[in-house]
Design an enzyme around this catalytic site. Structure first.
Site, mmCIF file in Angstrom:
data_model
loop_
_atom_site.group_PDB
_atom_site.id
_atom_site.type_symbol
_atom_site.label_atom_id
_atom_site.label_comp_id
_atom_site.label_asym_id
_atom_site.label_seq_id
_atom_site.Cartn_x
_atom_site.Cartn_y
_atom_site.Cartn_z
ATOM 1 N N THR A 468 6.798 0.831 6.047
ATOM 2 C CA THR A 468 5.752 -0.156 6.295
ATOM 3 C C THR A 468 6.267 -1.575 6.435
ATOM 4 O OG1 THR A 468 5.439 -0.140 3.907
ATOM 5 C CG2 THR A 468 3.908 1.164 5.206
ATOM 6 N N ALA A 510 1.902 -4.779 -0.441
ATOM 7 C CA ALA A 510 2.255 -6.134 -0.012
ATOM 8 C C ALA A 510 1.537 -7.170 -0.858
ATOM 9 C CB ALA A 510 1.912 -6.318 1.462
ATOM 10 N N LEU A 614 1.465 -11.337 6.888
ATOM 11 C CA LEU A 614 2.802 -11.707 6.431
ATOM 12 C C LEU A 614 3.865 -11.514 7.502
ATOM 13 C CD1 LEU A 614 2.631 -10.158 2.844
ATOM 14 C CD2 LEU A 614 2.429 -12.581 3.463
ATOM 15 N N LYS A 617 4.489 -8.445 13.406
ATOM 16 C CA LYS A 617 5.008 -7.236 14.055
ATOM 17 C C LYS A 617 4.767 -6.004 13.194
ATOM 18 C CE LYS A 617 8.756 -7.354 16.518
ATOM 19 N NZ LYS A 617 10.173 -7.429 16.976
ATOM 20 N N THR A 618 5.134 -6.048 11.920
ATOM 21 C CA THR A 618 4.926 -4.877 11.060
ATOM 22 C C THR A 618 3.437 -4.645 10.805
ATOM 23 O OG1 THR A 618 5.198 -6.195 9.027
ATOM 24 C CG2 THR A 618 7.174 -5.169 9.942
ATOM 25 N N GLN A 622 1.416 -1.192 11.676
ATOM 26 C CA GLN A 622 0.599 -0.473 10.701
ATOM 27 C C GLN A 622 -0.812 -0.235 11.223
ATOM 28 O OE1 GLN A 622 1.203 0.770 7.220
ATOM 29 N NE2 GLN A 622 2.940 0.977 8.591
ATOM 30 N N GLY A 689 -2.696 -1.104 6.628
ATOM 31 C CA GLY A 689 -2.546 0.184 7.291
ATOM 32 C C GLY A 689 -3.767 1.070 7.224
ATOM 33 N N GLU A 690 -4.409 1.120 6.076
ATOM 34 C CA GLU A 690 -5.549 2.025 5.920
ATOM 35 C C GLU A 690 -6.804 1.499 6.605
ATOM 36 O OE1 GLU A 690 -4.787 4.347 1.816
ATOM 37 O OE2 GLU A 690 -4.705 2.179 1.665
#
Length: 731
Positions: A468, A510, A614, A617-618, A622, A689-690
């Site tokens: 993640t 995070a 934060l 890109k990541t 996600q 993500g969720e």
């Protein structure tokens, strides 16, 4: 000494003032080159010298008792070192954040595929051969219920209510009463579950594929009957988890027991089939939605009742109606859950427990209500957004759901949506659908240590990275706070000798580990401010230069010796005074083949407000991954069990259909709306993500309805079901 912090009041937005521009930037993952070159060691990599190989033996009955494990049946096979079983074995992984041993059943069997023994040999091939030849005798129970629909062992909670649902529903001008079902799902992470156990005296080091090391350490120690301080777990890299690796699993306990007995390291890696058989699944659901509204679209009543299943003795029950309890307002609300006890692979947390399946039903029901009222689905949702949590009365700490709905509709071209069944391109019906997205946000106790020297900084925490981006974002937070280039920050994760973090799960990693890192770095800033002779608010750290008190000094000159600070954070009064959640809106366009029922998703858009981003890109990765998971839940993913024995039929990725590249549209977009949640945590973030999953599948299914008139109530909506629904709709 650890500086402890409770989230008792709104926090200032320090990361908006630091001025480095590192937090939020779309930076690459620092560990990426190691992963793509094979230099990142996962649980089963880098074996210690003399390691033996173990293969789990699993039960072939649905319920009963093991009466004999005939070790002599394999003792003469070349390379076999031993067969291990007994009361310390566990039947299935611990639930997330358990912190204690899961059920240790002794000789009892509770489901087909339950691990009951471990065969260890010099090679994997020898261990596998012996595991297949091991003679096991059982006393099997004759009448066993493996099908949740046939279970009469039901546990029903009293309904959670607000207002008078029955009265509100009875007074509604338009009502809807629908039942939706969803199939069981598997996490199916890329990396199979694995463990390597190595004892030194009475101390154990375990390399494992685990998501929550602070809790896993306690669970493993309790399973083995040893003090937690005698256990060290290493998990620097994890190839996905999605909830399946939250708790300690049978492979870890079995490896530790065998390694202690043999006096040498033991590796146990589950095959893909064993992962499906013996790792926690997402339960199937049956969900009844009852909605009542006035003719102008104002909701009066909302009820969401569900039935799920689990193994006897497991406390987890999928929180199906979680989002339904706060997403829309109504005068009368009611939510009830029934748990059926069955002899089937246990159920547990799988990515976005609750919302992933609950919103498949809720958001389709909202569309059906909009259709009955002849109101635009977007307009219906906008009309019913509450100002506070309808069940608890808590004000939302930050919500931009209305903005997400409006922005998404405009960007997607919602005004070009055609009436149901009216847009056809050759043999394909084409339609649009949408759904709201919601995922409650949490802060879980976490600690981190930050070291600053003249050469750079180091972050240490037992937080995990399951793909993640933990390495990236923790480095970015420390770099931003300390005025360093991100290349000057090393992040060390996945080691229980470091301060204990929340672990990866529930989209709170995070928020929690990031906040602990922020606070530790902030403590270093306070010391640096003192050395500069200025207040903390006057201090600026940027590009390796400290400014404050009318001075400008290279940061390295202020660090005479290594500075070390450790901080921890936990939820406080803001979690009681306010309700924190991420919100968003999903839009989808699909094509449905008129003669085969095949559904092709052409494009998807997710517009989300998730607090501070934060790493753009990541975060985008996600969100996209979540949307793809939602697509899978709507159209392809179905874990099937044989109703006679309860064994899993779809036991690998050839039969359990995770969306492939061909199933996923090339046009997938994610838009993040600017947001800060001051009541959530000191860095104003929310989980990502969720939220991407929640509602995404419903948007796809609502688009199918708009395209061809088919409404599938038994998900996933495979072509056979779509064709049947089209025929029922007269198309």
């Amino acid at each position: 000494m650890t500086k402890n912090f409770r989230m008792d009041e709104a926090q200032p937005r320090l990361l908006d003032e630091t001025g480095q521009g590192i937090v939020g930037a779309p930076l690459d993952r620092p560990e990426g080159p190691k992963k793509v070159s094979g230099r990142a060691h996962y649980a089963a990599d880098g074996l210690p010298e003399g390691a033996a190989q173990g293969v789990l033996v699993r039960a072939t009955i649905a319920r009963g008792r093991v009466t004999e494990i005939n070790e002599s049946s394999v003792s003469g096979l070349r390379g076999v070192l031993g067969v291990f079983h007994g009361p310390d074995f566990i039947r299935n992984p611990a639930q997330g954040m358990a912190g204690e041993a899961p059920v240790q059943p002794g000789d009892e069997v509770h489901y087909h595929g339950q691990p009951i023994a471990l065969v260890v040999a010099e090679s994997f091939e020898a261990a596998r051969d012996a595991a297949q030849q091991l003679v096991v005798k059982y006393d099997a129970e004759a009448e066993v219920v493996t099908d949740p629909a046939r279970s009469d062992e039901l546990e029903q909670d009293d309904p959670d209510t607000a207002g008078d649902f029955d009265a509100a529903y009875g007074a509604a001008e338009v009502t809807l009463d629908r039942t939706y079902t969803t199939a069981p799902q598997a996490a199916a992470a890329m990396e199979p579950h694995a463990a390597v156990a190595d004892w030194e005296g009475d101390s154990l080091t375990l390399r494992g594929a685990l998501q929550m090391l602070r809790f896993n350490k306690e669970e493993l120690a309790d399973s083995l009957g040893i003090p937690a301080e005698k256990v060290r777990i290493l998990a620097p890299y994890i190839g996905g988890g999605f909830g399946s690796k939250l708790g300690i699993g049978p492979e870890a306990v079995a490896a530790a027991l065998a390694a202690r007995a043999l006096g040498r390291p033991v590796r146990v890696v589950m095959t893909r089939q064993t992962v499906f058989d013996a790792v926690l699944r997402r339960t199937e659901t049956s969900q009844r939605l009852r909605l009542g509204a006035d003719k102008d679209g104002r909701l009066r009543a909302l009820s969401h009742d569900d039935r799920v299943s689990n193994l006897k003795g497991e406390g987890f029950a999928e929180p199906v109606s979680q989002a339904s309890q706060f997403l829309y307002g109504a005068e009368g609300l009611s939510f009830a859950q029934t748990v059926a006890r069955v002899c089937r692979t246990p159920a547990g947390s799988v990515r976005a427990p609750g919302e992933a399946v609950g919103m498949l039903a809720l958001e389709q029901a909202m569309d059906e209500l909009a259709e009955a009222l002849e109101i635009c689905p977007v307009a219906l949702r906008l009309k019913n957004l509450p100002e506070k949590n309808p069940m608890t009365g808590q004000p939302f700490s930050a919500t931009r759901l209305g903005d997400c709905l409006r922005e998404g509709a405009e960007r997607f071209g919602w005004d070009a949506r055609k009436p149901m069944g009216s847009r056809r391109e050759g043999e394909w019906y084409v339609g649009m659908g949408m759904a709201s997205a919601a995922r409650s946000n949490m802060l879980v106790k976490s600690a981190a240590r930050v070291r600053l020297s003249a050469e750079g900084a180091v972050v240490e925490t037992d937080m995990t990275d399951i793909g993640t981006g933990s390495y990236a974002i923790l480095g970015q937070i420390a770099a931003e706070m300390l005025g360093l280039p991100v290349e000057k920050v090393e992040v060390r994760l996945g080691d229980t000798s470091f301060p204990g973090a929340s672990g990866s799960g529930g989209s709170f990693g995070a928020n929690s580990a990031g906040s602990a890192t922020f606070l530790a770095a902030k403590a270093i800033r306070e010391t640096l401010a003192g050395r500069m002779g200025c207040s903390l608010s006057e201090l600026t750290l940027q590009d390796g230069i400290a400014r404050g008190g009318n001075r400008e000094v290279p940061l390295a000159e202020l660090v005479e010796e290594e500075m070390v600070e450790e901080a921890s954070i936990e939820a406080g009064e803001t979690s009681e005074s306010h309700f924190s959640s991420g919100f968003g809106a999903h839009f989808a366009e699909v094509a449905v083949h008129a003669y085969t029922g095949e559904v092709r998703v052409r494009r998807m858009l997710g517009v989300m407000a998730m607090g501070r981003i934060l790493n753009e890109k990541t975060a985008r990765s996600q969100a996209l991954g979540g949307m793809i998971w939602g697509l899978g839940g709507a159209l392809t993913e179905e874990m099937a069990h044989d109703p006679r024995t309860g064994h899993v039929v779809t036991r690998d990725l050839a039969n359990y259909h995770v969306p492939a590249h061909a199933d996923v549209p090339g046009d997938m977009q994610v838009v993040f709306l600017e947001e800060r949640d001051d009541m959530a945590n000191p860095i104003q973030t929310k989980g990502i993500g969720e939220l991407g999953i929640s509602g995404a599948g419903a948007a796809v299914l609502n688009a199918v309805r708009n395209a061809c008139g088919a409404r599938v109530y038994d998900m996933p909506a495979t072509p056979d079901k779509v064709i049947a629904a089209m025929e029922a709709a007269g198309l």
